[in-house]
Enzyme design. Structure first.
Site, short mmCIF file in Angstrom:
data_model
loop_
_atom_site.label_atom_id
_atom_site.label_comp_id
_atom_site.label_asym_id
_atom_site.label_seq_id
_atom_site.Cartn_x
_atom_site.Cartn_y
_atom_site.Cartn_z
N PHE A 14 32.50 33.02 45.18
CA PHE A 14 33.39 34.03 45.76
C PHE A 14 33.61 35.19 44.77
CE2 PHE A 14 38.22 34.69 46.25
CZ PHE A 14 38.06 35.83 47.02
N THR A 38 28.84 24.87 44.26
CA THR A 38 29.79 25.26 45.31
C THR A 38 29.48 26.66 45.84
OG1 THR A 38 31.36 26.23 43.74
CG2 THR A 38 31.67 23.90 44.28
N TYR A 148 40.79 19.90 36.26
CA TYR A 148 40.63 21.36 36.32
C TYR A 148 41.56 22.03 35.31
CZ TYR A 148 40.48 26.04 38.50
OH TYR A 148 40.34 27.38 38.76
N THR A 178 43.60 34.19 44.59
CA THR A 178 42.95 35.42 45.06
C THR A 178 42.22 35.11 46.37
OG1 THR A 178 42.70 36.21 42.81
CG2 THR A 178 41.23 37.17 44.42
N1 LIG Z 1 39.54 32.22 43.50
C1 LIG Z 1 40.69 32.08 42.84
O1 LIG Z 1 41.76 32.31 43.41
C2 LIG Z 1 40.69 31.67 41.39
C3 LIG Z 1 41.94 31.48 40.76
C4 LIG Z 1 41.96 31.12 39.42
C5 LIG Z 1 40.78 30.99 38.71
N2 LIG Z 1 39.59 31.18 39.33
C6 LIG Z 1 38.37 30.99 38.53
O2 LIG Z 1 37.38 31.95 38.87
C7 LIG Z 1 36.08 31.37 38.81
C8 LIG Z 1 35.35 31.55 40.14
O3 LIG Z 1 36.09 30.96 41.19
P1 LIG Z 1 35.68 31.16 42.71
O4 LIG Z 1 36.93 31.16 43.52
O5 LIG Z 1 34.74 32.30 42.83
O6 LIG Z 1 34.93 29.78 43.00
P2 LIG Z 1 33.52 29.48 43.68
O7 LIG Z 1 33.40 28.00 43.85
O8 LIG Z 1 33.34 30.33 44.89
O9 LIG Z 1 32.50 29.98 42.58
C9 LIG Z 1 32.16 29.23 41.44
C10 LIG Z 1 30.67 29.34 41.24
O10 LIG Z 1 30.32 28.64 40.03
C11 LIG Z 1 29.12 27.92 40.27
N3 LIG Z 1 29.06 26.83 39.29
C12 LIG Z 1 29.92 25.78 39.16
N4 LIG Z 1 29.53 24.99 38.15
C13 LIG Z 1 28.42 25.56 37.62
C14 LIG Z 1 27.57 25.22 36.52
N5 LIG Z 1 27.78 24.12 35.79
N6 LIG Z 1 26.53 26.03 36.24
C15 LIG Z 1 26.29 27.16 36.98
N7 LIG Z 1 27.06 27.52 38.02
C16 LIG Z 1 28.11 26.73 38.33
C17 LIG Z 1 29.24 27.47 41.72
O11 LIG Z 1 28.00 27.10 42.31
C18 LIG Z 1 29.87 28.69 42.37
O12 LIG Z 1 28.89 29.59 42.83
C19 LIG Z 1 36.28 29.91 38.43
O13 LIG Z 1 36.10 29.76 37.03
C20 LIG Z 1 37.72 29.65 38.79
O14 LIG Z 1 38.29 28.63 38.00
C21 LIG Z 1 39.51 31.50 40.67
#
Ligand SMILES: NC(=O)c1ccc[n+]([C@@H]2O[C@H](COP(=O)([O-])OP(=O)(O)OC[C@H]3O[C@@H](n4cnc5c(N)ncnc54)[C@H](O)[C@@H]3O)[C@@H](O)[C@H]2O)c1
Length: 329
Positions: A14, A38, A148, A178
């Site tokens: 995302f 994911t 986490y 977000t």
């Molecule tokens: N979306 C939110 O509201 C939010 C809030 C706080 C923190 N975050 C942080 O932002 C980041 C992205 O979150 P998101 O919402 O886009 O999640 P998401 O699941 O959509 O994206 C995460 C991506 O990381 C990839 N991934 C996971 N493990 C991996 C690995 N070992 N090697 C390579 N790729 C890997 C997944 O395939 C995925 O495409 C994360 O670190 C998350 O902790 C997001």
């Protein structure tokens, strides 16, 4: 002048995909990396034809090699929703710890600046509201969310250590909830869960009495905050989120109004360690980055609802209730 080169991990997810779009639009050479655990390639497929975009299908918890120079690294790879990290707890711990270590090593070797995606979950179930960066948190390390929360806390610690001990230029963003297009409907977060239920004509599930609060930041605002933080000279954590707080009950009513459906809100027992309140103190972001959110919840929700409605019917229908509705994160 040669384009600046940036590595974005979690690029098919995302937030990662929106970051790819932003840095492509700023004329960077974007090296996207993801193991698709994911994520979904459809989020970035529109970039594949560009000469300044490349993609590596790679797990960053194993050794990471990138040929050529690197100016910046954005580490966003990590399962991020409760459904994901409860299903894949070990990968979650590994990508926050081993993955971050690998990428910090790469940043050091390439003299690149690295920004890591931390989270409001480092505050756990907070004893103060709103949460300023100085608050150390209230986390249960052995609870279901510990995999986490503690991975992210370790991630911040090792990042600071590489900064102070090895002099690597680092930035830490603490992201609060977000939302926006490219979120998954079944990721266990309250916003897509409610919208998905409304689209399918189901009642909206509220966990507990619905008095717990959340605050939601529209993705474009978050990306702007991250962009400003990367180019600032501030190495300590900065909260980025929208302080406009709302109870889950009120939020459910907003979704029913937005979708024009006649569903009801139904309650279920509250899951373990569900935070009761979540609201960022964004004083630092305002002062250091001159940043604050611009998109109201009404505007952002409308765009997001249109996106979800435009998804193929089978994606919306195939999600089973048990898949998405465990948490009002
Ligand atoms: N979306 C939110 O509201 C939010 C809030 C706080 C923190 N975050 C942080 O932002 C980041 C992205 O979150 P998101 O919402 O886009 O999640 P998401 O699941 O959509 O994206 C995460 C991506 O990381 C990839 N991934 C996971 N493990 C991996 C690995 N070992 N090697 C390579 N790729 C890997 C997944 O395939 C995925 O495409 C994360 O670190 C998350 O902790 C997001």
């Amino acid at each position: 002048m040669a384009r600046k080169r940036i590595l974005i991990t979690g690029a098919a997810g995302f937030l990662g995909s929106h970051l790819c779009d932003r840095f492509i639009s700023e004329d960077f050479h974007v090296i996207a990396m993801d193991n698709l655990i994911t994520g979904d390639l459809r989020n970035i497929e529109h970039l594949f034809k560009l000469e300044n975009f490349e993609f590596y299908n790679h797990d960053v918890s194993t050794f990471v090699h990138v040929p050529g120079e690197l100016d910046y690294i954005l580490h966003f790879a990590s399962p991020a929703s409760p459904i994901d990290y409860l299903k894949i707890p070990i990968q979650t711990l590994k990508v926050g710890s081993l993955g971050t270590h690998n990428l910090l090593g790469l940043a050091r070797a390439k003299h690149a600046r690295m920004l890591i995606a931390s989270t409001s979950e480092v505050y756990g179930d907070p004893n103060c509201n709103p949460q300023p960066e100085e608050y150390w948190g209230n986390v249960n390390p052995v609870g279901p969310r510990g995999v986490y929360d503690e991975a992210k806390r370790f991630q911040e610690a090792i990042t600071m250590a590489y900064h102070t001990f090895h002099g690597v230029e680092t930035r830490i963003v603490r992201i609060f909830n977000t939302y926006g297009p490219r979120m998954r409907l079944n990721d266990g977060r309250v916003l897509p869960a409610f919208i998905g239920q409304a689209i399918r004509g189901e009642d909206l599930t509220v966990f507990g009495d619905g008095s717990q609060t959340r605050s939601f930041c529209y993705v474009d605002d978050l990306i702007e905050g991250i962009y400003r933080l990367l180019f600032s000279d501030y190495p300590y954590p900065v909260n980025i989120g929208n302080p406009d707080e709302i109870t889950i009950l009120e939020f459910g009513e907003e979704i029913i109004k937005l979708t024009g459906t006649d569903q009801k809100l139904v309650t279920r027992p509250l899951p373990t360690d569900d935070p009761k309140q979540r609201r960022p103190d964004i004083t630092k972001a305002r002062e250091i980055l001159g940043w604050e959110p611009k998109v109201s919840r009404a505007e952002g929700l409308k765009i997001t609802y249109e996106y979800f409605k435009s998804l193929p019917k089978d994606i919306i229908e195939k999600i089973e209730h048990k898949d998405f509705a465990n948490y009002n994160k």
